[in-house]
Design a protein around this motif. Sequence first.
Motif, short mmCIF file in Angstrom:
data_model
loop_
_atom_site.label_atom_id
_atom_site.label_comp_id
_atom_site.label_asym_id
_atom_site.label_seq_id
_atom_site.Cartn_x
_atom_site.Cartn_y
_atom_site.Cartn_z
N GLY A 166 0.93 -1.12 0.08
CA GLY A 166 -0.08 -0.06 -0.04
C GLY A 166 0.83 1.06 0.12
O GLY A 166 2.00 1.14 0.55
N THR A 167 0.55 2.14 -0.65
CA THR A 167 1.36 3.50 -0.82
C THR A 167 0.45 4.70 -0.57
O THR A 167 -0.89 4.64 -0.66
N ALA A 168 0.88 5.89 -0.16
CA ALA A 168 -0.02 6.88 -0.10
C ALA A 168 0.78 8.34 -0.09
O ALA A 168 2.11 8.34 0.28
N VAL A 169 0.19 9.24 -0.70
CA VAL A 169 0.83 10.88 -0.49
C VAL A 169 -0.11 11.73 -0.36
O VAL A 169 -1.57 11.44 -0.49
N VAL A 170 0.30 12.64 0.48
CA VAL A 170 -0.81 13.97 0.75
C VAL A 170 -0.32 14.96 -0.15
O VAL A 170 0.59 15.27 -0.25
N LEU A 171 -1.34 15.44 -0.94
CA LEU A 171 -0.98 16.47 -1.49
C LEU A 171 -1.80 17.74 -0.99
O LEU A 171 -3.14 17.92 -0.59
N SER A 172 -1.09 18.99 -0.91
CA SER A 172 -1.56 20.17 -0.26
C SER A 172 -1.41 21.56 -0.68
O SER A 172 -0.50 21.78 -1.68
N ARG A 173 -2.32 22.50 -0.24
CA ARG A 173 -2.13 23.53 -0.86
C ARG A 173 -1.34 24.45 0.24
O ARG A 173 -0.85 25.64 0.10
N ARG A 174 -1.05 23.89 1.17
CA ARG A 174 -0.23 24.56 2.30
C ARG A 174 1.43 23.92 2.01
O ARG A 174 1.54 23.14 1.15
N GLU A 175 2.42 24.53 2.55
CA GLU A 175 3.54 24.25 2.24
C GLU A 175 3.98 22.78 2.83
O GLU A 175 3.32 22.35 3.66
N GLY A 176 4.71 21.94 1.86
CA GLY A 176 5.17 20.65 2.52
C GLY A 176 6.69 20.51 2.20
O GLY A 176 7.48 21.32 2.23
N VAL A 177 7.10 19.06 2.18
CA VAL A 177 8.50 18.73 1.99
C VAL A 177 8.94 18.94 0.63
O VAL A 177 10.26 18.92 0.38
#
Length: 345
Positions: A166-177
């Motif tokens: 299983g894999t996952a990513v979080v896409l955000s409108r805030r700053e990320g890595v």
Amino acid sequence: MRWQHLYLAGSGTYFPERVETAEDAVAAGRYSPDEHAANGIRAVRTAGEAEAPAVMAARAGQRAVERSGHAAEDFSLVLHACMGFQGQDFWTPAHYVQRETVGGHGPAVEIRQGSNGGLAALELAAAQLTARPGTTAALITTGDAFRLPYVDRWRTENQQVYGDAGTAVVLSRREGVARLRSTASCSVPALEPVYRGTGGWAVAPDPAEWPVDLRTRTRDYLLADPFRYDEVIARTAESLDLVVREALADADAKLDEMAFVVHPAIGRTIVEYSYVGGLGIDPERTVYAWAQDYGHLGAGDQSAGVDHLLTSGRAGRGDLILTIGVGIGYLWTAAVFEVLDPPGW
């Protein structure tokens, strides 16, 4: 597509503990020694009975959400990409993933785009977050378990070995890595029959046809016309080159500026022909050596590869990462990330 103010805020993977090596599969008569030598995949992880694909996706999603720093109420979208059977018929695994991770009332949608499902979902999530300014974050997961009698991970295809994860990513409108600079996609529906083959239609899954035999479908289609093989090879090469060039142009970058390239974790023959040779990618700038111990994760090769680069510390501030996917149907997607602040995960 050139993206503004979109960030990878978190990532996560879930791998089952059980390991099956290619050498063991060859010794058991389950895998051709010639294909093992050509493909170069060393091992895969195999899911247990309780590790259904959606369960593994949800566990990866929980890790990605925790790492992102986002609260559950920040998520307006959950996309779950997969290739195979998810554990139940007439059931929506995306909503299970949503229930187990962020909850809420935003849409949860299943993406079926073969091996390109993860990157296709990334581009769709980027579009939704951009089109709806009031949204904050989207969770993208993948999950597959390639089990007998339905699928034989060692024999269903002759240039791929399937691993469970299983894999996952979080896409955000805030700053990320990392910042998502660009994505590009190209579909060639004329190649759809390559995996459908030349046979007729079934009214329901037929256990008599298990394990699924994709190699025969592909061979029958390609051999039906003496010019078909060359045409398929040419069109796949053109499409791959197109999405890579477009994604790089929209990212204002060149291929030799990419610190890393994450391509599908498939057989070494295809990797050397399409990516190392076709695009001129230095193998040392890929994660393929790592991926050879996990195999092809269905829709999750790219997100798992990016997670590996971030969590292992290989990717540092300012590094550009090009991810490339292709899924049966056919659909190619490329995406460019810029690492902003390496995480302490």
